[in-house]
Enzyme design. Sequence first.
Site, short mmCIF file in Angstrom:
data_model
loop_
_atom_site.label_atom_id
_atom_site.label_comp_id
_atom_site.label_asym_id
_atom_site.label_seq_id
_atom_site.Cartn_x
_atom_site.Cartn_y
_atom_site.Cartn_z
N TYR A 29 -2.66 -0.38 10.38
CA TYR A 29 -2.61 -0.81 8.97
C TYR A 29 -1.33 -0.31 8.33
O TYR A 29 -0.63 -1.06 7.64
CB TYR A 29 -3.83 -0.25 8.25
CG TYR A 29 -3.87 -0.50 6.76
CD1 TYR A 29 -4.37 -1.70 6.26
CD2 TYR A 29 -3.44 0.48 5.86
CE1 TYR A 29 -4.42 -1.92 4.89
CE2 TYR A 29 -3.49 0.25 4.49
CZ TYR A 29 -3.98 -0.95 4.02
OH TYR A 29 -4.02 -1.17 2.66
N SER A 44 0.85 -1.19 0.00
CA SER A 44 0.00 0.00 0.00
C SER A 44 0.88 1.23 0.00
O SER A 44 2.03 1.22 0.49
CB SER A 44 -0.89 0.01 1.25
OG SER A 44 -1.55 1.25 1.40
#
Length: 256
Positions: free
Chosen positions: A160, A147
Amino acid sequence: MSRQVALITGSSRGIGLAAAVELAKQDFDIALNAPPHEEALHKAAATLGAYGVKVHSAAFDISVTGNHGVMIDQVEAKLGPVTTLINNAGVGVVRRGDPLDVTEESYDRCFEVNTKAIFFLTQAMAKRWVVRRRDPNVHYSIINVTSSNAVAVSLARSEYCASKAAAAMISKTYAARLGKEGIPVFDVQPGLIDTEMTRAVIDTYRERAEKRLCLFPRVGQPEELGTVIASLASNKIPYTTGQTISVDGGMLVPRF
């Protein structure tokens, strides 16, 4: 010459399925993966069947590392030796909020799926490849989908971000280990992509992209990630490993 066989985690929808479709178009046989009892996995398999390649549905929870060997065994029994591993499966936070309020439950969930599963599934696959007589005419590769939050902080999703940053380093670690085997490892970092995971906040993402958070003033589509992943898996970018490919419309380009 052996056939190319791709095992793609988290591939019942979104980026994983888009990558599977692009690879099927290039005549890869495909092992799809999702947790057991996920109906979308069967629909994804039916979609890929239209491309005339062999498809296997591997219904496993990849966060249970004890499943990894069994899953690979079943895939190879159905499709032949795996040549491409795409670690795409990922989860978001249990609840967005202040890092001071993050629970161990949410932290552990992110790291079990986004980090630990990538490390040990890659390890399981790499152990087979280094002792196996591999077809020199076949391209082997590992592609990890992490990501842009491996680099850019999102305060509302701190656990995250941490899990994706760790996953990005796993890509570099395995690239360093497998280089002498001729096996490239890549880290693909999506930016603002319209997927099921982002659907609840996609309007906000779209507005921010249009206001020039991204150099291309729009959100990305799973199919665009699929094209990038398939290009790496089919050696369209040769003599390259350990690289981070930011598929983010220029979001992370530093500027004033």
